[in-house]
Design a protein around this motif. Structure first.
Motif, mmCIF file in Angstrom:
data_model
loop_
_atom_site.group_PDB
_atom_site.id
_atom_site.type_symbol
_atom_site.label_atom_id
_atom_site.label_comp_id
_atom_site.label_asym_id
_atom_site.label_seq_id
_atom_site.Cartn_x
_atom_site.Cartn_y
_atom_site.Cartn_z
ATOM 1 N N ALA A 39 0.859 -1.185 0.000
ATOM 2 C CA ALA A 39 0.000 0.000 0.000
ATOM 3 C C ALA A 39 0.893 1.232 0.000
ATOM 4 C CB ALA A 39 -0.927 0.004 1.218
ATOM 5 N N PRO A 40 0.356 2.368 -0.460
ATOM 6 C CA PRO A 40 1.184 3.584 -0.503
ATOM 7 C C PRO A 40 1.536 4.097 0.887
ATOM 8 C CG PRO A 40 -1.092 4.055 -1.120
ATOM 9 C CD PRO A 40 -0.968 2.577 -1.048
ATOM 10 N N GLY A 41 2.838 4.177 1.170
ATOM 11 C CA GLY A 41 3.321 4.720 2.428
ATOM 12 C C GLY A 41 4.323 5.831 2.221
ATOM 13 N N GLY A 42 4.637 6.120 0.948
ATOM 14 C CA GLY A 42 5.543 7.209 0.629
ATOM 15 C C GLY A 42 6.971 6.749 0.392
ATOM 16 N N ASP A 43 7.695 7.544 -0.371
ATOM 17 C CA ASP A 43 9.125 7.358 -0.639
ATOM 18 C C ASP A 43 9.600 8.683 -1.206
ATOM 19 O OD1 ASP A 43 11.660 6.876 -1.639
ATOM 20 O OD2 ASP A 43 11.160 4.911 -2.485
ATOM 21 N N VAL A 44 10.230 9.509 -0.372
ATOM 22 C CA VAL A 44 10.575 10.866 -0.783
ATOM 23 C C VAL A 44 11.679 10.901 -1.846
ATOM 24 C CG1 VAL A 44 9.826 11.903 1.381
ATOM 25 C CG2 VAL A 44 12.218 11.181 1.126
ATOM 26 N N TYR A 45 12.316 9.751 -2.101
ATOM 27 C CA TYR A 45 13.324 9.682 -3.157
ATOM 28 C C TYR A 45 12.789 9.005 -4.411
ATOM 29 C CZ TYR A 45 16.837 11.404 0.061
ATOM 30 O OH TYR A 45 17.557 12.203 0.932
ATOM 31 N N THR A 83 16.313 12.613 -6.079
ATOM 32 C CA THR A 83 16.548 13.580 -5.013
ATOM 33 C C THR A 83 15.288 13.684 -4.160
ATOM 34 O OG1 THR A 83 15.837 15.418 -6.431
ATOM 35 C CG2 THR A 83 18.210 14.923 -6.356
ATOM 36 N N ARG A 84 15.429 14.264 -2.985
ATOM 37 C CA ARG A 84 14.348 14.243 -2.008
ATOM 38 C C ARG A 84 13.261 15.268 -2.320
ATOM 39 N NH1 ARG A 84 15.827 14.451 4.292
ATOM 40 N NH2 ARG A 84 16.356 16.604 3.823
ATOM 41 N N ASP A 85 12.019 14.789 -2.235
ATOM 42 C CA ASP A 85 10.840 15.635 -2.430
ATOM 43 C C ASP A 85 9.814 15.203 -1.385
ATOM 44 O OD1 ASP A 85 8.502 16.898 -3.180
ATOM 45 O OD2 ASP A 85 8.541 16.236 -5.264
ATOM 46 N N ILE A 86 9.564 16.062 -0.390
ATOM 47 C CA ILE A 86 8.693 15.649 0.716
ATOM 48 C C ILE A 86 7.249 15.422 0.284
ATOM 49 C CG2 ILE A 86 10.083 16.741 2.495
ATOM 50 C CD1 ILE A 86 7.955 18.942 2.605
#
Length: 581
Positions: A422-428, A434-437
């Motif tokens: 399930a979608p939990g995020g991955d800022v990279y 590169t990182r994107d909050i």
């Protein structure tokens, strides 16, 4: 500015707001005081597991004979909290025929600050500054609004991934469906939670621990005289984020949860600091079974052991006994809840490990109650070690995906361990790594924490990019970006709640509730997930260009086929498929 690696594990969450200062700090444990012969004997607290089927009176006699005093007993599963001044208590009771196991209760004792940094305490990390990536309020002003959805719905890529907004045309959830949040608490006063929050049914099974025996801060000062926080308070933020992800209502404010009409029940088992000890976990699970909770979210593991091993040669006999007790007591509570209709869903964890392989754990025990003890390296074999409750029987384990649907770089995995994703995020998970909050997930955040952490100014406006504000008239709510399998699990729980709302039956024992066999919920959740193949090649290399300028790579290998594999299990949960099957 030094970047903090995003894999810092806050139980089952990775905090996007992690600070450079925390990564750079080296905190030493204070020297232990020398005990004199005139000092009274130290009192220690244990959790004692009764033998299955043993007479409770016999178990209690054994405890008293070994010098223990019973503080409380969970009669449903035979777990007692015991205090004693007898340093030989474990040896005196471990072989008694009425006793199954003994574990030192980690709610007392010594917690060196070094261990707290390794555990990644939420409260400490969130109070730090992060690199400036543009003010959240400025970003909010530029967004277009989706008139048929919530004001911040354009930031909820996670709902799009599991087709939740489309599912809401057919099913938004039923108030008779109860979702238990076994976490650090829930801010029941948050305007995007309050309409669906049951204060009456909520319970707090924890007691705040201001400091340990050496004066090191654990939870910080007690907010109330009893040190037992009210049931509508979350001094950590983790549980509030989870609850909001599941069931924030559609009310023209902020965001929508996956199941926006179901009822949220706070069943608190986590300390303010993010630790989850054995007795509160057991109490929370049995309470869920007793009151008719339909599905629980468990985004944590039982401290102090990431993995509980029954025969690891690196562990002392007492530590082996303690870990065996954690496994048995937790499983007994999981069985109790499951047999009473509770669907059990857990986060897979953020250690970036294949749980079906041999690994090395260097983080346990993460809360140290024995003077001089510290985390030590152990080789972990899947045959004799379990992370609880995630690897317990009847538990569905959820991995995390990013916006592109790839498995998140931090998410644990393993063919046979992961049930669904399930979608939990991955800022990279960005084109240039590169990182994107904004590639994390957005959900409710207690205003009191935002104020305490300096994340909003005197006018109530966010001062950091990971906090977002939204208002409806004079009512305003705050939201924060977080990533982790802690965020993936509640999305799966939300879909399970929709399934129960759609297909559940009237509960004859409880006229105001619906009920559904957890096996049936599990079957629909897995069968309606969107199948996902392993990447090609199956050995996928993650590249992350950190804000510090350094680059980190790691390779994870996906095993299995489209119908079931180590990255996605049966696939990514799908709310629309689940309610329209």
């Amino acid at each position: 500015m030094v970047d903090v690696p995003m894999e810092v594990d806050v139980k089952r969450v990775i905090v996007v707001a992690a600070a450079a200062a925390l990564a750079a700090a080296t905190l030493a444990s204070p020297a232990q005081a020398v005990r004199t012969t005139t000092e009274p004997a130290a009192q220690t607290e244990y959790v004692v597991l009764y033998k299955e089927g043993a007479n409770a009176a016999d178990a209690q006699k054994a405890i008293e004979a070994a010098g223990g005093s019973i503080v409380k007993v969970n009669e449903a599963v035979g777990v007692a909290t015991v205090t004693t001044t007898n340093s030989g208590f474990v040896a005196a009771i471990r072989d008694d025929s009425a006793i199954e196991g003994v574990a030192r209760n980690r709610a007392v004792g010594v917690a060196p600050k070094t261990a707290r940094v390794q555990a990644g305490v939420v409260k400490a990390i969130q109070s730090k500054a992060v690199e400036k990536e543009g003010r959240a309020d400025a970003a909010h002003a530029k967004r277009g609004k989706k008139p048929t959805n919530e004001p911040l719905s354009d930031l909820q890529w996670d709902l799009d991934q599991i087709h939740a907004n489309e599912a809401h045309k057919y099913e938004r959830g039923d108030k008779r469906v109860l979702v238990g949040i076994i976490d650090t608490g829930v801010d029941g006063t948050h305007p995007d939670i309050a309409p669906n929050f049951s204060k009456e049914l909520s319970r707090n099974f924890t007691v705040d621990i201001p400091t340990d025996a050496d004066g090191n801060e654990v939870d910080g000062p007690c907010e109330v005289a009893s040190c037992v926080d009210p049931v509508d308070v979350d001094d950590d933020g983790h549980g509030t984020h989870v609850a909001s992800s599941i069931a924030s209502p559609i009310n023209k404010l902020g965001i929508s949860g996956v199941a926006p009409n179901v009822t949220i029940v706070n069943i608190r088992a986590g300390q303010d600091s993010g630790y989850f000890f054995l007795q509160p976990t057991v109490d929370a699970l049995t309470y869920a079974g007793d009151i008719g909770i339909n599905v629980v979210n468990m985004s944590y593991y039982v401290d102090p052991w990431l993995f509980n091993c029954v025969d690891n040669p690196a562990d002392s006999p007492e530590n082996q006994l303690e870990q065996a007790t954690v496994i048995k007591a937790t499983q007994r509570a999981l069985d109790y809840a499951h047999n009473r209709g509770v669907t059990l869903i857990s986060a897979a964890g953020n250690e970036a490990m294949d749980y079906t392989k041999t690994n090395v754990d260097t983080t346990s025990p993460d809360f140290v109650s024995v003077p001089g003890q510290a985390p030590y390296p152990r080789t972990i074999t899947p045959a004799s070690c379990k992370s609880m409750p995630g690897q317990g029987n009847h538990v569905l384990s959820v991995s995390s995906t990013g916006v592109s649907k790839r498995k998140a770089y931090f998410s644990n995995y393993g063919n046979g361990f992961i049930h669904v994703a399930a979608p939990g995020g991955d800022v990279y998970d960005t084109p240039d790594n590169t990182r994107d909050i904004s590639k994390a997930t957005l959900a409710a955040y207690p205003k009191a924490l935002a104020v305490a952490n300096g994340e909003i100014d005197e006018n109530g406006e966010p001062t950091v990019p990971y906090v977002v504000k939204d208002c409806k008239g004079s009512t305003c709510g705050y939201y924060q970006y977080l990533q982790g399998t802690s965020m993936a699990s509640p999305r799966a729980v939300g879909v399970a709640a929709l399934i129960i709302s759609k297909y559940g039956k009237h509960d004859p024992r409880r006229p105001a509730r619906l009920t559904m066999d957890p096996a049936a919920v599990e079957r629909i959740l897995l069968d309606t997930a969107t199948p996902m193949a392993c990447p090609n090649p199956a050995a996928f290399t993650y590249t992350r260009h950190l804000p510090s300028g350094s680059t980190v790579t790691a390779t994870h290998t996906c095993e299995g086929g489209t119908g079931g594999n180590g990255f996605y299990g049966k696939g990514i949960v799908d709310a629309l498929n689940a309610v329209r099957r």
